[in-house]
Design a protein around this motif. Structure first.
Motif, PDB file in Angstrom:
ATOM      1  N   LEU A 218      36.657  83.254  22.825  1.00 16.48           N
ATOM      2  CA  LEU A 218      35.596  82.256  22.678  1.00 16.48           C
ATOM      3  C   LEU A 218      35.133  81.790  24.054  1.00 16.48           C
ATOM      4  O   LEU A 218      35.949  81.589  24.959  1.00 16.48           O
ATOM      5  N   ALA A 219      33.813  81.592  24.178  1.00 15.86           N
ATOM      6  CA  ALA A 219      33.246  81.136  25.445  1.00 15.86           C
ATOM      7  C   ALA A 219      32.499  79.816  25.286  1.00 15.86           C
ATOM      8  O   ALA A 219      32.061  79.231  26.275  1.00 15.86           O
ATOM      9  N   PHE A 220      32.362  79.345  24.064  1.00 12.72           N
ATOM     10  CA  PHE A 220      31.600  78.129  23.783  1.00 12.72           C
ATOM     11  C   PHE A 220      32.298  76.909  24.395  1.00 12.72           C
ATOM     12  O   PHE A 220      33.517  76.762  24.303  1.00 12.72           O
ATOM     13  N   GLN A 221      31.532  76.045  25.029  1.00 13.27           N
ATOM     14  CA  GLN A 221      32.071  74.828  25.629  1.00 13.27           C
ATOM     15  C   GLN A 221      31.944  73.668  24.641  1.00 13.27           C
ATOM     16  O   GLN A 221      30.863  73.148  24.411  1.00 13.27           O
ATOM     17  N   PHE A 222      33.051  73.313  24.019  1.00 16.31           N
ATOM     18  CA  PHE A 222      33.033  72.216  23.062  1.00 16.31           C
ATOM     19  C   PHE A 222      32.986  70.878  23.791  1.00 16.31           C
ATOM     20  O   PHE A 222      33.480  70.732  24.902  1.00 16.31           O
ATOM     21  N   GLU A 223      32.378  69.893  23.134  1.00 16.00           N
ATOM     22  CA  GLU A 223      32.304  68.555  23.714  1.00 16.00           C
ATOM     23  C   GLU A 223      33.713  67.973  23.866  1.00 16.00           C
ATOM     24  O   GLU A 223      34.581  68.200  23.026  1.00 16.00           O
ATOM     25  N   GLN A 224      33.926  67.230  24.914  1.00 13.79           N
ATOM     26  CA  GLN A 224      35.236  66.647  25.162  1.00 13.79           C
ATOM     27  C   GLN A 224      35.628  65.605  24.124  1.00 13.79           C
ATOM     28  O   GLN A 224      36.796  65.362  23.873  1.00 13.79           O
ATOM     29  N   ASN A 225      34.603  64.990  23.499  1.00 13.72           N
ATOM     30  CA  ASN A 225      34.897  63.924  22.532  1.00 13.72           C
ATOM     31  C   ASN A 225      34.897  64.435  21.092  1.00 13.72           C
ATOM     32  O   ASN A 225      34.544  63.727  20.157  1.00 13.72           O
ATOM     33  N   THR A 226      35.299  65.708  20.913  1.00  8.57           N
ATOM     34  CA  THR A 226      35.398  66.254  19.566  1.00  8.57           C
ATOM     35  C   THR A 226      36.329  65.380  18.721  1.00  8.57           C
ATOM     36  O   THR A 226      37.417  65.023  19.152  1.00  8.57           O
ATOM     37  N   THR A 227      35.868  65.029  17.513  1.00 12.21           N
ATOM     38  CA  THR A 227      36.640  64.125  16.662  1.00 12.21           C
ATOM     39  C   THR A 227      37.902  64.799  16.136  1.00 12.21           C
ATOM     40  O   THR A 227      38.045  66.012  16.176  1.00 12.21           O
ATOM     41  N   ASP A 228      38.804  63.980  15.607  1.00 14.82           N
ATOM     42  CA  ASP A 228      40.024  64.526  15.014  1.00 14.82           C
ATOM     43  C   ASP A 228      39.692  65.333  13.761  1.00 14.82           C
ATOM     44  O   ASP A 228      38.668  65.118  13.113  1.00 14.82           O
ATOM     45  N   ALA A 229      40.585  66.245  13.440  1.00 14.08           N
ATOM     46  CA  ALA A 229      40.384  67.076  12.255  1.00 14.08           C
ATOM     47  C   ALA A 229      40.365  66.206  11.003  1.00 14.08           C
ATOM     48  O   ALA A 229      41.167  65.286  10.841  1.00 14.08           O
ATOM     49  N   ILE A 230      39.412  66.497  10.097  1.00  9.88           N
ATOM     50  CA  ILE A 230      39.252  65.744   8.863  1.00  9.88           C
ATOM     51  C   ILE A 230      39.345  66.714   7.692  1.00  9.88           C
ATOM     52  O   ILE A 230      38.830  67.827   7.745  1.00  9.88           O
ATOM     53  N   VAL A 231      40.003  66.300   6.633  1.00 13.21           N
ATOM     54  CA  VAL A 231      40.074  67.114   5.418  1.00 13.21           C
ATOM     55  C   VAL A 231      39.558  66.276   4.260  1.00 13.21           C
ATOM     56  O   VAL A 231      39.561  65.043   4.321  1.00 13.21           O
ATOM     57  N   PRO A 232      39.078  66.921   3.188  1.00 13.88           N
ATOM     58  CA  PRO A 232      38.574  66.163   2.038  1.00 13.88           C
ATOM     59  C   PRO A 232      39.631  65.221   1.481  1.00 13.88           C
ATOM     60  O   PRO A 232      40.810  65.548   1.433  1.00 13.88           O
ATOM     61  N   ASP A 233      39.185  64.052   1.047  1.00 10.68           N
ATOM     62  CA  ASP A 233      40.085  63.032   0.525  1.00 10.68           C
ATOM     63  C   ASP A 233      39.962  62.980  -0.999  1.00 10.68           C
ATOM     64  O   ASP A 233      38.877  62.787  -1.528  1.00 10.68           O
ATOM     65  N   GLY A 234      41.056  63.160  -1.691  1.00 10.50           N
ATOM     66  CA  GLY A 234      41.038  63.061  -3.138  1.00 10.50           C
ATOM     67  C   GLY A 234      40.836  64.401  -3.834  1.00 10.50           C
ATOM     68  O   GLY A 234      40.491  65.401  -3.217  1.00 10.50           O
ATOM     69  N   VAL A 235      41.059  64.397  -5.135  1.00 10.06           N
ATOM     70  CA  VAL A 235      40.922  65.597  -5.952  1.00 10.06           C
ATOM     71  C   VAL A 235      39.738  65.412  -6.890  1.00 10.06           C
ATOM     72  O   VAL A 235      39.600  64.373  -7.537  1.00 10.06           O
ATOM     73  N   SER A 236      38.873  66.395  -6.971  1.00  7.75           N
ATOM     74  CA  SER A 236      37.686  66.294  -7.809  1.00  7.75           C
ATOM     75  C   SER A 236      38.041  66.426  -9.286  1.00  7.75           C
ATOM     76  O   SER A 236      39.110  66.919  -9.651  1.00  7.75           O
TER      77      SER A 236
END
Length: 340
Positions: A218-236
């Protein structure tokens, strides 16, 4: 690349969680190509406003699918799905960025996308296979989706994945081959955009890429302030229904029994499933079809034993059902998916 060959039951339906970046990009594309009034009407019908959507990480599958159908049926361009896919920008993939930022090569990104449909989105189950030089991603239409709609979604996925991959690395990337399970037609945009050899009248929709390209760093420069990993909350609600069906196999509960368990009337359950774009019978068929695919590809049981394991009293009924679901009888399905 680690060769994880196999079937991935990734299809998402109804009120299951879907990444909101997909819907934001889609509505922006609708605004540009169909006009603001069509976009405003779509916002109204999916029950969201632009500001509300911008603040969300996840939406419902039916909302994304509804907006996609607005685009597909309102546009006269048969390649509009491919054009939509090319519009994606890495920076907009908010819930994926914290994960991509930790990866070092393209193959890690692709594996993550395939394994995490709740974060990347998926309208189809897939079969991952390899030959001597290529990785193939084969789409399996377990949801019995209309052919034109399925083709639209497939083109969108191929071009979105390729477009994002090209932004992540610093070398040219093309797809080798794209197979369509539909008659010959002109696809100049898709051909030019992907660089692929396009073949029609195939058994499945699938695309193949040179395995060597997937080890590209990978060569893409990600922003330094990338947020924490998020996963869906709850079961549908759909997830709960699917789970109850799976637990009841080989004899899934009747709709009346499930309604009673959910403390609602039969009519209310039907309405709730219809509002999510599905039905109880469709979900039962989905569970049976996905279970059948796993058992067939394992190649450890006879068709008669699989039929019995899935609750069919007559093996001919199972054969007919499987052919209805996927267009091929069980034996032929196994042969064409083992030969590669």
């Amino acid at each position: 690349m680690q060769r994880e060959l196999g079937y991935k039951a990734n299809m998402m339906v109804g009120d299951q969680c879907y990444p909101a970046f997909e819907l934001r990009n889609l509505l922006s594309f609708i605004t540009q190509h169909l006009g603001g009034s069509v976009a405003a009407d779509t916002y109204q019908k999916i029950g969201l406003g632009p500001q509300e959507l911008n603040a969300m990480q996840f939406v419902y599958v039916w909302q994304v699918e509804f907006a996609m159908e607005v685009l597909r049926t309102s546009s006269k361009d048969p390649e509009i799905g491919a054009r939509l896919g090319t519009s994606y920008q890495v920076a907009s993939l908010d819930v994926l960025l914290p994960f991509f930022d930790k990866f070092t090569a393209l193959n890690e990104c692709l594996q993550f996308v395939i394994k995490n449909p709740d974060l990347a989105g998926s309208f189809a189950d897939t079969l991952i296979r390899f030959d001597e030089t290529k990785l193939w991603v084969r789409w399996v239409n377990t949801g019995k989706v209309d052919a034109e709609k399925f083709s639209f979604q497939f083109q969108h996925s191929v071009c979105a994945l390729l477009g994002v991959a090209r932004q992540l690395v610093d070398i040219p990337i093309n797809i080798d081959e794209i197979h369509f399970a539909q008659p010959q037609c002109d696809m100049p945009f898709l051909s030019h955009e992907t660089g692929a050899n396009i073949i029609f009248d195939c058994d499945f929709y699938e695309w193949g890429i040179d395995i060597a390209l997937l080890s590209t760093p990978l060569a893409f420069q990600f922003e330094q302030n990338t947020t924490d990993a998020i996963v869906p909350d709850g079961v549908s609600f759909i997830d709960k229904v699917l789970n109850d069906i799976r637990l009841g196999m080989p004899k899934p509960p009747k709709l009346e029994q499930l309604a009673e368990k959910q403390h609602m009337s039969d009519r209310s359950l039907r309405r709730k499933l219809s509002a999510a774009g599905t039905s109880y019978q469709k979900l039962v068929d989905q569970v049976r079809c996905q279970a059948a695919i796993n058992l067939i590809l394992a190649d450890e049981l006879t068709v008669e034993e699989i039929s019995e394991a899935l609750g069919y009293g007559d093996v001919s009924h199972f054969r007919q059902s499987f052919k209805h679901w996927l267009g091929h009888p069980p034996g032929h399905f196994l042969r064409i998916n083992q030969a590669n």
